[in-house]
Motif scaffolding. Structure first.
Motif, PDB file in Angstrom:
ATOM      1  N   ASN A   1       0.811  -1.227   0.000  1.00 18.07           N
ATOM      2  CA  ASN A   1       0.000   0.000   0.000  1.00 18.07           C
ATOM      3  C   ASN A   1       0.841   1.273   0.000  1.00 18.07           C
ATOM      4  OD1 ASN A   1      -2.389  -1.421   0.056  1.00 18.07           O
ATOM      5  ND2 ASN A   1      -2.461  -1.502   2.301  1.00 18.07           N
ATOM      6  N   SER A   2       2.178   1.113   0.018  1.00 22.65           N
ATOM      7  CA  SER A   2       3.013   2.325   0.044  1.00 22.65           C
ATOM      8  C   SER A   2       3.051   2.950  -1.351  1.00 22.65           C
ATOM      9  CB  SER A   2       4.409   2.004   0.571  1.00 22.65           C
ATOM     10  OG  SER A   2       5.101   1.120  -0.290  1.00 22.65           O
ATOM     11  N   GLU A   3       3.420   4.210  -1.369  1.00 24.04           N
ATOM     12  CA  GLU A   3       3.441   5.033  -2.592  1.00 24.04           C
ATOM     13  C   GLU A   3       4.269   4.361  -3.714  1.00 24.04           C
ATOM     14  OE1 GLU A   3       5.581   9.372  -3.523  1.00 24.04           O
ATOM     15  OE2 GLU A   3       5.718   8.418  -1.566  1.00 24.04           O
ATOM     16  N   THR A   4       3.755   4.397  -4.925  1.00 26.68           N
ATOM     17  CA  THR A   4       4.516   3.863  -6.058  1.00 26.68           C
ATOM     18  C   THR A   4       5.480   4.932  -6.556  1.00 26.68           C
ATOM     19  OG1 THR A   4       2.692   2.428  -6.725  1.00 26.68           O
ATOM     20  CG2 THR A   4       4.355   2.905  -8.385  1.00 26.68           C
ATOM     21  N   LEU A   5       6.753   4.548  -6.650  1.00 24.53           N
ATOM     22  CA  LEU A   5       7.778   5.506  -7.083  1.00 24.53           C
ATOM     23  C   LEU A   5       8.045   5.375  -8.582  1.00 24.53           C
ATOM     24  CD1 LEU A   5      10.215   5.038  -4.068  1.00 24.53           C
ATOM     25  CD2 LEU A   5       8.462   6.793  -4.363  1.00 24.53           C
ATOM     26  N   ALA A   6       8.248   4.153  -9.023  1.00 26.45           N
ATOM     27  CA  ALA A   6       8.399   3.837 -10.445  1.00 26.45           C
ATOM     28  C   ALA A   6       8.025   2.375 -10.538  1.00 26.45           C
ATOM     29  CB  ALA A   6       9.838   4.067 -10.906  1.00 26.45           C
ATOM     30  N   TRP A   7       6.849   2.113 -11.064  1.00 25.25           N
ATOM     31  CA  TRP A   7       6.318   0.757 -11.005  1.00 25.25           C
ATOM     32  C   TRP A   7       7.332  -0.246 -11.536  1.00 25.25           C
ATOM     33  CZ3 TRP A   7       5.316  -3.465 -13.910  1.00 25.25           C
ATOM     34  CH2 TRP A   7       4.540  -4.455 -13.285  1.00 25.25           C
ATOM     35  N   PRO A   8       7.571  -1.386 -10.874  1.00 31.85           N
ATOM     36  CA  PRO A   8       6.898  -1.930  -9.684  1.00 31.85           C
ATOM     37  C   PRO A   8       7.536  -1.520  -8.355  1.00 31.85           C
ATOM     38  CG  PRO A   8       8.322  -3.606 -10.650  1.00 31.85           C
ATOM     39  CD  PRO A   8       8.509  -2.368 -11.479  1.00 31.85           C
ATOM     40  N   VAL A   9       8.376  -0.527  -8.351  1.00 35.82           N
ATOM     41  CA  VAL A   9       9.051  -0.151  -7.098  1.00 35.82           C
ATOM     42  C   VAL A   9       8.177   0.804  -6.286  1.00 35.82           C
ATOM     43  CG1 VAL A   9      11.038   1.030  -6.088  1.00 35.82           C
ATOM     44  CG2 VAL A   9      11.369  -0.488  -8.045  1.00 35.82           C
ATOM     45  N   GLN A  10       7.886   0.409  -5.041  1.00 39.73           N
ATOM     46  CA  GLN A  10       7.113   1.256  -4.127  1.00 39.73           C
ATOM     47  C   GLN A  10       7.996   1.717  -2.971  1.00 39.73           C
ATOM     48  OE1 GLN A  10       3.812  -1.875  -4.434  1.00 39.73           O
ATOM     49  NE2 GLN A  10       2.714  -0.086  -3.613  1.00 39.73           N
ATOM     50  N   ARG A  11       7.518   2.703  -2.250  1.00 39.29           N
ATOM     51  CA  ARG A  11       8.314   3.334  -1.188  1.00 39.29           C
ATOM     52  C   ARG A  11       8.986   2.323  -0.258  1.00 39.29           C
ATOM     53  NH1 ARG A  11      10.404   8.077  -0.798  1.00 39.29           N
ATOM     54  NH2 ARG A  11       8.466   9.135  -1.315  1.00 39.29           N
ATOM     55  N   PHE A  12       8.209   1.335   0.218  1.00 42.80           N
ATOM     56  CA  PHE A  12       8.768   0.402   1.204  1.00 42.80           C
ATOM     57  C   PHE A  12       9.590  -0.727   0.570  1.00 42.80           C
ATOM     58  CE2 PHE A  12       5.490   1.333   4.834  1.00 42.80           C
ATOM     59  CZ  PHE A  12       5.930   2.644   4.859  1.00 42.80           C
ATOM     60  N   ASP A  13       9.711  -0.696  -0.756  1.00 40.56           N
ATOM     61  CA  ASP A  13      10.628  -1.641  -1.408  1.00 40.56           C
ATOM     62  C   ASP A  13      12.056  -1.100  -1.365  1.00 40.56           C
ATOM     63  OD1 ASP A  13       8.713  -3.554  -2.441  1.00 40.56           O
ATOM     64  OD2 ASP A  13       8.117  -2.042  -3.915  1.00 40.56           O
ATOM     65  N   VAL A  14      12.203   0.180  -0.960  1.00 44.78           N
ATOM     66  CA  VAL A  14      13.473   0.885  -1.075  1.00 44.78           C
ATOM     67  C   VAL A  14      14.037   1.232   0.303  1.00 44.78           C
ATOM     68  CG1 VAL A  14      14.603   2.839  -2.231  1.00 44.78           C
ATOM     69  CG2 VAL A  14      12.408   2.017  -3.070  1.00 44.78           C
ATOM     70  N   SER A  15      15.365   1.213   0.402  1.00 49.99           N
ATOM     71  CA  SER A  15      16.021   1.623   1.654  1.00 49.99           C
ATOM     72  C   SER A  15      16.089   3.148   1.708  1.00 49.99           C
ATOM     73  CB  SER A  15      17.428   1.035   1.713  1.00 49.99           C
ATOM     74  OG  SER A  15      18.170   1.441   0.580  1.00 49.99           O
ATOM     75  N   PRO A  16      16.184   3.703   2.928  1.00 48.32           N
ATOM     76  CA  PRO A  16      16.131   5.163   3.056  1.00 48.32           C
ATOM     77  C   PRO A  16      17.490   5.844   2.898  1.00 48.32           C
ATOM     78  CG  PRO A  16      16.210   4.166   5.219  1.00 48.32           C
ATOM     79  CD  PRO A  16      16.224   3.031   4.234  1.00 48.32           C
ATOM     80  N   VAL A  17      17.471   7.095   2.456  1.00 49.56           N
ATOM     81  CA  VAL A  17      18.649   7.963   2.477  1.00 49.56           C
ATOM     82  C   VAL A  17      19.053   8.155   3.940  1.00 49.56           C
ATOM     83  CG1 VAL A  17      19.327  10.379   2.146  1.00 49.56           C
ATOM     84  CG2 VAL A  17      18.071   9.166   0.338  1.00 49.56           C
ATOM     85  N   SER A  18      20.317   7.972   4.269  1.00 50.57           N
ATOM     86  CA  SER A  18      20.729   8.075   5.679  1.00 50.57           C
ATOM     87  C   SER A  18      22.146   8.619   5.844  1.00 50.57           C
ATOM     88  CB  SER A  18      20.666   6.720   6.396  1.00 50.57           C
ATOM     89  OG  SER A  18      19.914   5.764   5.712  1.00 50.57           O
ATOM     90  N   ASP A  19      22.461   8.984   7.081  1.00 48.64           N
ATOM     91  CA  ASP A  19      23.798   9.418   7.471  1.00 48.64           C
ATOM     92  C   ASP A  19      24.335   8.428   8.508  1.00 48.64           C
ATOM     93  OD1 ASP A  19      23.048  11.663   6.041  1.00 48.64           O
ATOM     94  OD2 ASP A  19      22.833  12.965   7.794  1.00 48.64           O
ATOM     95  N   GLY A  20      25.630   8.118   8.428  1.00 50.43           N
ATOM     96  CA  GLY A  20      26.188   7.231   9.444  1.00 50.43           C
ATOM     97  C   GLY A  20      27.604   6.806   9.111  1.00 50.43           C
ATOM     98  N   ALA A  21      28.231   6.117  10.046  1.00 57.04           N
ATOM     99  CA  ALA A  21      29.589   5.619   9.840  1.00 57.04           C
ATOM    100  C   ALA A  21      29.793   4.319  10.610  1.00 57.04           C
ATOM    101  CB  ALA A  21      30.616   6.646  10.293  1.00 57.04           C
ATOM    102  N   VAL A  22      30.685   3.490  10.070  1.00 59.02           N
ATOM    103  CA  VAL A  22      31.032   2.205  10.691  1.00 59.02           C
ATOM    104  C   VAL A  22      32.551   2.051  10.596  1.00 59.02           C
ATOM    105  CG1 VAL A  22      30.751  -0.316  10.553  1.00 59.02           C
ATOM    106  CG2 VAL A  22      28.821   1.169   9.990  1.00 59.02           C
ATOM    107  N   ALA A  23      33.156   1.412  11.582  1.00 53.85           N
ATOM    108  CA  ALA A  23      34.596   1.141  11.519  1.00 53.85           C
ATOM    109  C   ALA A  23      34.870  -0.253  12.053  1.00 53.85           C
ATOM    110  CB  ALA A  23      35.365   2.169  12.347  1.00 53.85           C
ATOM    111  N   ILE A  24      35.892  -0.899  11.483  1.00 57.13           N
ATOM    112  CA  ILE A  24      36.355  -2.184  12.031  1.00 57.13           C
ATOM    113  C   ILE A  24      37.885  -2.134  12.093  1.00 57.13           C
ATOM    114  CG2 ILE A  24      34.402  -3.538  11.143  1.00 57.13           C
ATOM    115  CD1 ILE A  24      36.362  -4.616   8.972  1.00 57.13           C
TER     116      ILE A  24
END
Lengths: 153, 386
Positions: free
Chosen positions: B194-217
């Motif tokens: 039921n989430s917004e269609t962005l470019a069929w068949p891709v809908q909002r919740f099929d996609v990961s979000p734009v984010s900020d962050g860092a990881v180190a090992i």
């Protein structure tokens, strides 16, 4: 054919651009540093208790050991002229109407690069330079809240 | 070549808009990684940094800019960049620093601050397209993914409601991750559909979000790792591979770039039957169908059959081969380079039994992490085991 001569048979070129607009944040340290500059008219430095280095402008962490820098101090508005230059062209290579003086004024173990307001012939490396701030009501929390540095009389 | 172990890891929260600068995000992760194995900067002999296009952070030469936060001061330091694949390539770069014998202890940091790009990070991608044949159409990444997803679904007859299970499971898994942006313990397939269609068949919740962050090992040679920890997690195999730069000349249904990278890594690790020998998989999941694509490229499912791992429970946290127990990019977030390295950190925590609420049962011995990027044609793979 020389390089500058245009080949009438050459395919046409067109102009394109890289459309980039960025929205920057001050960061943890920047937020604190620029508030002190804007609200209190102070330049803040931070000393690392482990290695003894004083960073100006103050930072959140020491790059050498990665420890957090919590000891911030007011380093005053007067630093030492570390080096300077007189600029005659802008970054597109066009001549400036008036040449501009730019200097690196050292504070602690760092310092600030900024515009200088002085007679170039009177400048000497090592002389004391003072930050001239904009009036408080005109300050926005920017490095341009410092208008320029001038020699200490 | 020398054996190389992961001995420490650190990770910031993945957030929508960080106050921290890219330097400060990197510093938080690097400091946490040092503290996790009780080392100091004096112990670090070299540093590898990863970040995706400079355009995101809005700083040209972002690798050099962020170097003080990324533990680069006074070290042999270099940034690697293979687009979205960076976060899993970055530890590979660190691995050859140590495996070669040049360094004993190496810091790996990956950082991304996508919120700088205004109004949306998507526009940073316009100029990756060919300026003569594609850019005039104003394409964006969603086009590629929508075209690819449609081809994949249609070729194998996979239903959208089944693909949505991937997003649901990953977002639910992320609910137990203290750094997650989109952990959703109660999300359902209906919510995705039921989430917004962005470019069929891709809908909002099929996609990961734009984010900020860092990881180190932190990576260490065998003799150092054994001295510093009783639980080293070994990098057993690495692989990377580049397919055609033209998306019109790639197989949109099957990711060869993953297959070849995986085979390189499996050969090095001595893995003959990945479906039996891999206990945890962290495939790259910026889109839900992409996790399926990549599981097939990783040889962990037959072509067109990866979705069955989700339907029959194999991919669940308590299944036979948990997939993205971290919550993946769909759940934890997608600060590009940091998201890839997050998968390596997750395997480190899972294989040591330190994943907290996210811990998969059964004391897993071996996992695989994978990322994908460049112009959508690079595969990067790391196999880790204890």
């Amino acid at each position: 054919m020389t390089l500058l001569e245009r080949d009438p048979q050459a395919p046409a070129a067109w102009r394109g651009n890289l459309p980039v607009t960025s929205r920057y944040t001050y960061g943890i340290a920047g937020e604190k540093f620029f508030r002190a500059l804007k609200d209190e008219g102070k330049i803040m430095g931070a000393e690392c208790p482990t290695c003894g280095i004083t960073y100006v402008p103050a930072r959140a962490f020491c790059e050498r050991g990665l420890s957090e820098l919590t000891e911030w101090t007011d380093v005053g508005l007067v630093g030492e002229l570390h080096t300077f230059t007189l600029v005659f062209v802008d970054y597109d290579g066009r001549p400036l109407y008036e040449p501009e003086l730019v200097g690196f004024v050292s504070f602690g173990d760092g310092g600030i690069v900024h515009k200088l307001e002085a007679d170039p012939d009177t400048l000497e490396i090592g002389m004391k330079m003072e930050a001239v701030l904009k009036p408080k009501t005109k300050r926005t929390g920017s490095i341009l809240d410092i208008q320029h540095f001038k020699p200490v009389k | 070549m020398r054996k190389v172990a992961v001995i420490g890891a650190g990770m910031t929260k993945f957030v929508r808009r960080a106050l921290e600068t890219p330097k400060e995000l990197s510093w938080h992760a690097a400091k946490m990684a040092l503290d996790s194995c009780e080392l100091t900067m004096d112990d670090i002999e070299a540093t590898c940094f990863g970040t995706a296009p400079d355009a995101f952070d809005g700083v040209h030469m972002n690798g050099e800019y962020a170097s003080d936060g990324a533990a680069g001061w006074g070290k042999p330091y270099m940034r690697s960049y293979v687009g979205g694949g960076t976060g899993v390539f970055n530890p590979i770069q660190g691995w050859y620093h140590v495996a070669s014998g040049m360094f004993d202890v190496v810091m790996i940091v990956a950082e991304e601050k996508m919120s700088s790009f205004y109004p949306h990070a998507q526009a940073a991608f316009v100029t990756i397209f060919d300026h003569t044949t594609e850019r005039a159409l104003k394409p964006n990444l969603l086009w590629i993914f929508a075209l690819e997803m449609n081809r994949y679904m249609t070729t194998y007859g996979i239903k959208k409601e089944d693909i949505a299970r991937v997003s649901v499971q990953h977002k639910r898994n992320a609910a137990g991750h203290p750094c997650a942006l989109l952990g959703e313990p109660n999300i359902t397939v209906e919510d995705v559909l039921n989430s917004e269609t962005l470019a069929w068949p891709v809908q909002r919740f099929d996609v990961s979000p734009v984010s900020d962050g860092a990881v180190a090992i932190i990576l260490a040679a065998e003799h150092v790792a054994k001295r510093l920890t009783s639980k080293p997690v070994w990098i057993e195999g690495v692989g990377w591979y580049l397919d055609s730069a033209y998306w019109t000349n790639r197989d949109l249904v099957y990711p060869r770039y993953v297959e070849y990278a995986a085979k390189m890594a499996y050969d090095m690790a001595g893995i003959k039957e990945p479906r039996k020998e891999i206990h945890i998989a962290e495939p790259y999941d910026p889109f839900d169908y992409k996790a399926l694509h990549h599981l097939e490229g990783l040889q962990l499912a037959d072509r067109g059959k990866a979705v069955e791992l989700y339907i029959n429970g194999t991919a669940a946290r308590d299944g036979n081969m948990p997939v993205c127990p971290s919550g993946g990019l769909l759940g934890v977030g997608n600060p590009i380079a940091a998201a890839g390295l997050m998968k390596i950190a997750e395997l480190f925590w899972q294989l040591r039994g330190e994943a907290g609420e996210r811990q998969v049962p059964g004391q897993p011995k071996r996992g695989v992490a994978q990322a994908w990027g460049d112009l959508m044609q690079v595969g990067t793979v790391v196999v880790m085991g204890r």
